[in-house]
Motif scaffolding. Structure first.
Motif, PDB file in Angstrom:
ATOM      1  N   GLU A  46       0.886  -1.251  -0.090  1.00 42.76           N
ATOM      2  CA  GLU A  46       0.229  -0.057   0.037  1.00 42.76           C
ATOM      3  C   GLU A  46       0.885   1.103  -0.074  1.00 42.76           C
ATOM      4  O   GLU A  46       1.843   1.176   0.777  1.00 42.76           O
ATOM      5  N   ILE A  47       0.640   2.084  -0.922  1.00 40.65           N
ATOM      6  CA  ILE A  47       1.455   3.100  -0.939  1.00 40.65           C
ATOM      7  C   ILE A  47       0.532   4.613  -0.530  1.00 40.65           C
ATOM      8  O   ILE A  47      -0.654   4.600  -0.973  1.00 40.65           O
ATOM      9  N   GLY A  48       1.093   5.573   0.318  1.00 39.98           N
ATOM     10  CA  GLY A  48       0.511   6.472   0.801  1.00 39.98           C
ATOM     11  C   GLY A  48      -0.840   5.974   1.786  1.00 39.98           C
ATOM     12  O   GLY A  48      -1.842   6.450   1.449  1.00 39.98           O
ATOM     13  N   PRO A  49      -0.635   5.357   2.756  1.00 38.96           N
ATOM     14  CA  PRO A  49      -1.519   4.715   3.761  1.00 38.96           C
ATOM     15  C   PRO A  49      -1.997   5.786   4.501  1.00 38.96           C
ATOM     16  O   PRO A  49      -3.296   5.742   5.127  1.00 38.96           O
ATOM     17  N   GLY A  50      -1.490   6.770   4.718  1.00 39.89           N
ATOM     18  CA  GLY A  50      -1.971   7.903   5.561  1.00 39.89           C
ATOM     19  C   GLY A  50      -2.266   7.497   6.934  1.00 39.89           C
ATOM     20  O   GLY A  50      -1.350   6.862   7.680  1.00 39.89           O
ATOM     21  N   THR A  51      -3.648   7.476   7.325  1.00 35.43           N
ATOM     22  CA  THR A  51      -4.340   7.070   8.739  1.00 35.43           C
ATOM     23  C   THR A  51      -4.567   5.616   8.804  1.00 35.43           C
ATOM     24  O   THR A  51      -4.838   5.099   9.986  1.00 35.43           O
ATOM     25  N   GLY A  52      -4.531   4.988   7.426  1.00 36.16           N
ATOM     26  CA  GLY A  52      -4.746   3.498   7.548  1.00 36.16           C
ATOM     27  C   GLY A  52      -6.117   3.159   7.213  1.00 36.16           C
ATOM     28  O   GLY A  52      -6.507   2.050   7.491  1.00 36.16           O
ATOM     29  N   SER A  53      -6.897   3.929   6.418  1.00 35.68           N
ATOM     30  CA  SER A  53      -8.247   3.452   6.505  1.00 35.68           C
ATOM     31  C   SER A  53      -8.271   2.380   5.171  1.00 35.68           C
ATOM     32  O   SER A  53      -9.272   1.254   5.448  1.00 35.68           O
ATOM     33  N   PHE A  54      -7.508   2.332   4.157  1.00 34.03           N
ATOM     34  CA  PHE A  54      -7.502   1.331   3.209  1.00 34.03           C
ATOM     35  C   PHE A  54      -6.547   0.172   3.977  1.00 34.03           C
ATOM     36  O   PHE A  54      -7.027  -1.095   3.806  1.00 34.03           O
ATOM     37  N   THR A  55      -5.539   0.392   4.778  1.00 32.03           N
ATOM     38  CA  THR A  55      -4.852  -0.644   5.396  1.00 32.03           C
ATOM     39  C   THR A  55      -5.856  -1.805   6.271  1.00 32.03           C
ATOM     40  O   THR A  55      -5.807  -2.862   5.968  1.00 32.03           O
ATOM     41  N   ARG A  56      -6.827  -1.087   7.062  1.00 30.45           N
ATOM     42  CA  ARG A  56      -7.925  -2.005   7.710  1.00 30.45           C
ATOM     43  C   ARG A  56      -8.601  -2.774   6.760  1.00 30.45           C
ATOM     44  O   ARG A  56      -8.821  -3.887   7.058  1.00 30.45           O
ATOM     45  N   ALA A  57      -8.937  -2.160   5.613  1.00 33.36           N
ATOM     46  CA  ALA A  57      -9.768  -2.861   4.604  1.00 33.36           C
ATOM     47  C   ALA A  57      -8.952  -4.098   4.144  1.00 33.36           C
ATOM     48  O   ALA A  57      -9.485  -5.118   3.862  1.00 33.36           O
ATOM     49  N   ILE A  58      -7.623  -3.779   3.782  1.00 32.97           N
ATOM     50  CA  ILE A  58      -6.832  -4.768   3.144  1.00 32.97           C
ATOM     51  C   ILE A  58      -6.944  -5.844   3.953  1.00 32.97           C
ATOM     52  O   ILE A  58      -6.992  -7.078   3.661  1.00 32.97           O
ATOM     53  N   LEU A  59      -6.498  -5.756   5.346  1.00 30.01           N
ATOM     54  CA  LEU A  59      -6.287  -6.845   6.658  1.00 30.01           C
ATOM     55  C   LEU A  59      -7.698  -7.514   6.591  1.00 30.01           C
ATOM     56  O   LEU A  59      -7.892  -8.679   6.573  1.00 30.01           O
ATOM     57  N   THR A  73       5.390   8.303   3.508  1.00 35.38           N
ATOM     58  CA  THR A  73       6.651   9.259   3.610  1.00 35.38           C
ATOM     59  C   THR A  73       6.407  10.354   4.969  1.00 35.38           C
ATOM     60  O   THR A  73       7.566  11.038   5.493  1.00 35.38           O
ATOM     61  N   ASN A  74       5.336  10.158   5.570  1.00 33.04           N
ATOM     62  CA  ASN A  74       5.146  11.243   6.804  1.00 33.04           C
ATOM     63  C   ASN A  74       5.500  10.248   7.997  1.00 33.04           C
ATOM     64  O   ASN A  74       4.793   9.247   8.363  1.00 33.04           O
ATOM     65  N   THR A  75       6.509  10.619   8.643  1.00 33.36           N
ATOM     66  CA  THR A  75       6.723   9.930   9.974  1.00 33.36           C
ATOM     67  C   THR A  75       5.784   9.740  10.995  1.00 33.36           C
ATOM     68  O   THR A  75       5.899   8.858  11.633  1.00 33.36           O
ATOM     69  N   ARG A  76       5.109  10.785  11.229  1.00 37.01           N
ATOM     70  CA  ARG A  76       3.878  10.819  12.169  1.00 37.01           C
ATOM     71  C   ARG A  76       2.944   9.563  11.715  1.00 37.01           C
ATOM     72  O   ARG A  76       2.569   8.703  12.506  1.00 37.01           O
ATOM     73  N   PHE A  77       2.667   9.569  10.569  1.00 32.98           N
ATOM     74  CA  PHE A  77       1.657   8.454   9.910  1.00 32.98           C
ATOM     75  C   PHE A  77       2.360   7.092  10.221  1.00 32.98           C
ATOM     76  O   PHE A  77       1.605   6.227  10.528  1.00 32.98           O
ATOM     77  N   CYS A  78       3.632   6.969   9.955  1.00 30.44           N
ATOM     78  CA  CYS A  78       4.418   5.798   9.860  1.00 30.44           C
ATOM     79  C   CYS A  78       4.264   5.254  11.612  1.00 30.44           C
ATOM     80  O   CYS A  78       3.860   4.204  11.815  1.00 30.44           O
ATOM     81  N   ASP A  79       4.597   6.104  12.346  1.00 31.20           N
ATOM     82  CA  ASP A  79       4.483   5.859  13.898  1.00 31.20           C
ATOM     83  C   ASP A  79       3.003   5.346  14.280  1.00 31.20           C
ATOM     84  O   ASP A  79       2.952   4.223  14.862  1.00 31.20           O
ATOM     85  N   SER A  80       2.134   5.906  13.898  1.00 33.25           N
ATOM     86  CA  SER A  80       0.785   5.495  14.114  1.00 33.25           C
ATOM     87  C   SER A  80       0.285   4.297  13.540  1.00 33.25           C
ATOM     88  O   SER A  80      -0.135   3.252  14.063  1.00 33.25           O
ATOM     89  N   ARG A  83       1.713   1.199  15.416  1.00 29.64           N
ATOM     90  CA  ARG A  83       1.053   1.103  16.413  1.00 29.64           C
ATOM     91  C   ARG A  83      -0.230   0.305  16.129  1.00 29.64           C
ATOM     92  O   ARG A  83      -0.456  -0.617  16.872  1.00 29.64           O
ATOM     93  N   GLN A  84      -0.763   0.738  15.347  1.00 35.30           N
ATOM     94  CA  GLN A  84      -2.267   0.218  14.901  1.00 35.30           C
ATOM     95  C   GLN A  84      -2.079  -1.260  14.338  1.00 35.30           C
ATOM     96  O   GLN A  84      -3.242  -1.892  14.273  1.00 35.30           O
ATOM     97  N   PHE A  85      -1.068  -1.466  13.403  1.00 40.14           N
ATOM     98  CA  PHE A  85      -1.110  -2.911  12.607  1.00 40.14           C
ATOM     99  C   PHE A  85       0.057  -3.515  12.925  1.00 40.14           C
ATOM    100  O   PHE A  85       1.158  -3.762  12.228  1.00 40.14           O
ATOM    101  N   PRO A  86       0.162  -4.159  14.078  1.00 40.49           N
ATOM    102  CA  PRO A  86       1.440  -5.009  14.314  1.00 40.49           C
ATOM    103  C   PRO A  86       1.627  -6.089  13.519  1.00 40.49           C
ATOM    104  O   PRO A  86       0.627  -6.727  12.803  1.00 40.49           O
ATOM    105  N   GLY A  87       2.849  -6.353  13.100  1.00 38.27           N
ATOM    106  CA  GLY A  87       2.983  -7.536  12.078  1.00 38.27           C
ATOM    107  C   GLY A  87       3.088  -6.819  10.550  1.00 38.27           C
ATOM    108  O   GLY A  87       3.718  -7.741   9.930  1.00 38.27           O
ATOM    109  N   VAL A  88       2.533  -5.828  10.322  1.00 37.13           N
ATOM    110  CA  VAL A  88       2.773  -5.193   9.175  1.00 37.13           C
ATOM    111  C   VAL A  88       3.910  -4.478   9.024  1.00 37.13           C
ATOM    112  O   VAL A  88       4.371  -3.585   9.838  1.00 37.13           O
TER     113      VAL A  88
END
Length: 185
Positions: A46-59, A73-80, A83-88
């Motif tokens: 996933e490119i440009g996941p931002g806050t993870g709305s597509f990430t949740r749907a992918i999982l 590319t946004n480090t704060r989004f990366c940190d979040s 935390r939200q998606f362990p193992g990813v």
């Protein structure tokens, strides 16, 4: 959702040129963006996941966390996201480096990067993605334009065809989902 929206809004205010969406993508768009992921076995990026709305749907489609790589590319989004998606696998890298992250035979790329209007980006992101994609792999792209975000001449150059998957009217603004596949000769 509220915390994701708060993070999103904070990043829009901190980095207005970096975060280009008006609002985090709706669940309806996320469902359409992830059509076709059920039962795939190869890696998903996933490119440009931002806050993870597509990430949740992918999982939610059954993609195992260890199958999924996020490029943001946004480090704060990366940190979040971490935390939200362990193992990813979360990489703080631009989408243009998709062919340098050690993956081959990618089954699907889910793109929340709405900046595909520039031919250079199309070659550097979509072209490189297809270089490391499985023959039947697909590239799912959100756009706010009624037309495919990659024009027919560039589709021909990259050896791809576009398929409009959906228009999601409940999204703000209304979103279209296009899927790109290789043209098989």
């Amino acid at each position: 959702m509220a915390s994701g929206f708060g993070l999103f809004l904070g990043e829009v205010l901190r980095h207005p040129t970096e975060v280009v969406a008006i609002a985090p993508s709706s669940a309806a768009v996320a469902r359409r963006m992830t059509d076709g992921l059920d039962g795939i076995t190869g890696p998903v990026v996933e490119i440009g996941p931002g806050t993870g709305s597509f990430t949740r749907a992918i999982l939610a489609r059954g993609v195992a966390p260890e199958q999924l790589t996020l490029m943001e590319t946004n480090t704060r989004f990366c940190d979040s996201l971490q935390r939200q998606f362990p193992g990813v696998r979360v990489l703080n890298r631009p989408a243009q480096e998709i062919d340098q992250i050690g993956l081959e035979g990618i089954s699907a790329v889910i793109s929340g990067v709405p900046v595909l209007a520039r031919p250079t980006i199309q070659r550097e992101v979509v072209g490189r993605a297809f270089n490391v994609m499985a023959p039947e792999g697909f590239f799912s792209q959100i756009t706010y334009s009624p037309n495919a975000p990659i024009a027919p001449p560039m589709q021909r150059e990259l050896g791809l065809r576009a398929e409009k998957r959906a228009t999601v009217w409940v999204n703000l603004p209304p979103a279209r989902v296009f899927v790109f596949h290789r043209i098989h000769h």
